[in-house]
Design a protein around this motif. Structure first.
Motif, PDB file in Angstrom:
ATOM      1  N   ARG A  48     -17.603   6.719  -3.390  1.00 18.45           N
ATOM      2  CA  ARG A  48     -16.321   7.086  -2.804  1.00 18.45           C
ATOM      3  C   ARG A  48     -15.468   7.880  -3.791  1.00 18.45           C
ATOM      4  O   ARG A  48     -14.824   8.862  -3.430  1.00 18.45           O
ATOM      5  CB  ARG A  48     -15.568   5.836  -2.367  1.00 18.45           C
ATOM      6  N   GLY A  73       0.001   1.499   2.088  1.00 21.42           N
ATOM      7  CA  GLY A  73      -1.313   0.856   2.109  1.00 21.42           C
ATOM      8  C   GLY A  73      -2.167   1.167   0.900  1.00 21.42           C
ATOM      9  O   GLY A  73      -3.317   1.584   1.042  1.00 21.42           O
ATOM     10  N   PRO A  74      -1.666   0.947  -0.312  1.00 17.01           N
ATOM     11  CA  PRO A  74      -2.441   1.296  -1.515  1.00 17.01           C
ATOM     12  C   PRO A  74      -3.633   0.383  -1.769  1.00 17.01           C
ATOM     13  O   PRO A  74      -4.477   0.698  -2.599  1.00 17.01           O
ATOM     14  CB  PRO A  74      -1.412   1.125  -2.640  1.00 17.01           C
ATOM     15  N   GLY A  75      -3.693  -0.770  -1.078  1.00 16.61           N
ATOM     16  CA  GLY A  75      -4.718  -1.746  -1.439  1.00 16.61           C
ATOM     17  C   GLY A  75      -4.457  -2.196  -2.870  1.00 16.61           C
ATOM     18  O   GLY A  75      -3.312  -2.441  -3.256  1.00 16.61           O
ATOM     19  N   ASP A  97       2.411  -2.387   0.803  1.00 16.55           N
ATOM     20  CA  ASP A  97       1.239  -2.844   1.552  1.00 16.55           C
ATOM     21  C   ASP A  97       1.630  -4.105   2.313  1.00 16.55           C
ATOM     22  O   ASP A  97       2.410  -4.925   1.820  1.00 16.55           O
ATOM     23  CB  ASP A  97       0.075  -3.131   0.596  1.00 16.55           C
ATOM     24  N   ILE A  98       1.060  -4.256   3.492  1.00 16.05           N
ATOM     25  CA  ILE A  98       1.406  -5.409   4.332  1.00 16.05           C
ATOM     26  C   ILE A  98       0.707  -6.689   3.852  1.00 16.05           C
ATOM     27  O   ILE A  98       1.107  -7.791   4.195  1.00 16.05           O
ATOM     28  CB  ILE A  98       1.043  -5.097   5.810  1.00 16.05           C
ATOM     29  N   GLU A  99      -0.328  -6.519   3.021  1.00 21.46           N
ATOM     30  CA  GLU A  99      -1.153  -7.643   2.576  1.00 21.46           C
ATOM     31  C   GLU A  99      -0.700  -8.102   1.180  1.00 21.46           C
ATOM     32  O   GLU A  99      -0.923  -7.398   0.183  1.00 21.46           O
ATOM     33  CB  GLU A  99      -2.616  -7.179   2.581  1.00 21.46           C
ATOM     34  N   ASP A 124       5.910  -3.503   5.699  1.00 22.38           N
ATOM     35  CA  ASP A 124       5.160  -2.973   6.837  1.00 22.38           C
ATOM     36  C   ASP A 124       5.525  -1.498   7.022  1.00 22.38           C
ATOM     37  O   ASP A 124       6.713  -1.151   7.017  1.00 22.38           O
ATOM     38  CB  ASP A 124       5.551  -3.790   8.085  1.00 22.38           C
ATOM     39  N   ALA A 125       4.513  -0.659   7.194  1.00 24.22           N
ATOM     40  CA  ALA A 125       4.744   0.775   7.386  1.00 24.22           C
ATOM     41  C   ALA A 125       5.654   1.048   8.589  1.00 24.22           C
ATOM     42  O   ALA A 125       6.318   2.082   8.642  1.00 24.22           O
ATOM     43  CB  ALA A 125       3.404   1.477   7.594  1.00 24.22           C
ATOM     44  N   ILE A 141      -4.146   6.730   2.346  1.00 23.47           N
ATOM     45  CA  ILE A 141      -5.593   7.007   2.314  1.00 23.47           C
ATOM     46  C   ILE A 141      -6.313   5.907   3.087  1.00 23.47           C
ATOM     47  O   ILE A 141      -6.230   4.732   2.710  1.00 23.47           O
ATOM     48  CB  ILE A 141      -6.083   7.074   0.848  1.00 23.47           C
ATOM     49  N   THR A 142      -6.988   6.297   4.127  1.00 25.94           N
ATOM     50  CA  THR A 142      -7.718   5.376   5.023  1.00 25.94           C
ATOM     51  C   THR A 142      -6.833   4.199   5.460  1.00 25.94           C
ATOM     52  O   THR A 142      -7.238   3.045   5.384  1.00 25.94           O
ATOM     53  CB  THR A 142      -9.034   4.855   4.388  1.00 25.94           C
ATOM     54  N   GLU A 146      -5.609   1.937  10.786  1.00 27.28           N
ATOM     55  CA  GLU A 146      -5.586   0.483  10.720  1.00 27.28           C
ATOM     56  C   GLU A 146      -4.265  -0.094  11.251  1.00 27.28           C
ATOM     57  O   GLU A 146      -4.139  -1.287  11.473  1.00 27.28           O
ATOM     58  CB  GLU A 146      -5.749   0.098   9.233  1.00 27.28           C
TER      59      GLU A 146
END
Ligand code: SAM
Length: 212
Positions: A48, A73-75, A97-99, A124-125, A141-142, A146
């Motif tokens: 990747r 959403g950067p992870g 990021d929501i997580e 949350d976005a 990114i990706t 989602e």
């Protein structure tokens, strides 16, 4: 290797990969919601990074030194650190990021690498905790495929982006939530953006928008 084996490998490996990707996409229709944190290391792999190299991705997203940038959403931050390096000491990166477990790992990375211009927070976005006209650039990114209400999120990006700011999406075909270029363009144009630049190939693409 004889010719027969060469043919098996040449056709068999791509076919197996394709079957794996289709299975992931079917599974994703059943199991919904944000990507779980335990998969973060799986998606950050050398293949990747070859297709979507972090430093080149920052350039593809039109990130310049001194900018104030939002990553959605950067992870665990595979791409966030390169963006922070790109904006430099006069710039700033905010990553939401929501997580919470993703943000926890990103915050640990920020601390261990001593990054002073990068802040990570849970949000949350679709309900960004920022006033209007805050950012010079927003990217993800990706992520957009989602989000259950992508059009709502893109309206939020429009609200917090400066009048001359850019909004960029990068996507990768094997991602089970991969949205087509035309779909992302439709969502973005409906929210008041126009396409400024596009790049990519069969495996990935980047779309950069500006306010219409
Ligand atoms: C597939 S991962 C991509 C991570 C990273 N951008 C990358 O490319 O390696 C998607 C990320 O988006 C986050 N996410 C999903 N829905 C979100 C939302 N509504 N708001 C903010 N982040 C969200 C997930 O928690 C996850 O970290």
């Amino acid at each position: 290797m004889d010719l027969r084996w060469l043919i098996y490998v040449a056709f068999g490996v791509p076919l197996l990969l394709l079957v794996f990707i289709v299975m992931l996409k079917v599974l994703r229709k059943i199991v919904q919601g944000p990507m779980p944190e335990f998969l973060a290391d799986f998606i950050d792999n050398p293949l990747r990074r070859r297709i979507q190299p972090p430093d080149k991705t920052a350039l593809r997203h039109k990130i310049e030194p001194g900018m104030t940038v939002l990553e959605v959403g950067p992870g665990t931050g595979t791409y966030t650190v390169a963006t922070a390096q790109r904006v430099g000491v006069n710039g700033r990166v905010l990553a939401i990021d929501i997580e919470p477990r993703m943000i926890k790992r990103l915050a640990q990375k920020v601390q261990s690498e001593g990054l002073k211009n990068l802040d990570a927070q849970v949000a949350d976005a679709c309900a960004l905790p920022y006033v209007g006209d805050t950012f010079d650039a927003i990217y993800m990114i990706t992520v957009i495929g989602e989000i259950p209400a992508p059009e709502l999120a893109i309206k939020e990006f429009h609200r917090v982006l400066s009048p001359t700011g850019t909004l960029a999406f990068s996507e990768l075909f094997p991602d089970p939530d991969y949205p087509r270029r035309s779909t992302v363009t439709y969502w973005s144009e409906s929210a008041g953006f126009r396409l400024k630049e596009k790049m990519g190939n069969l495996f990935y693409y980047t779309l950069v928008f500006e306010k219409a």
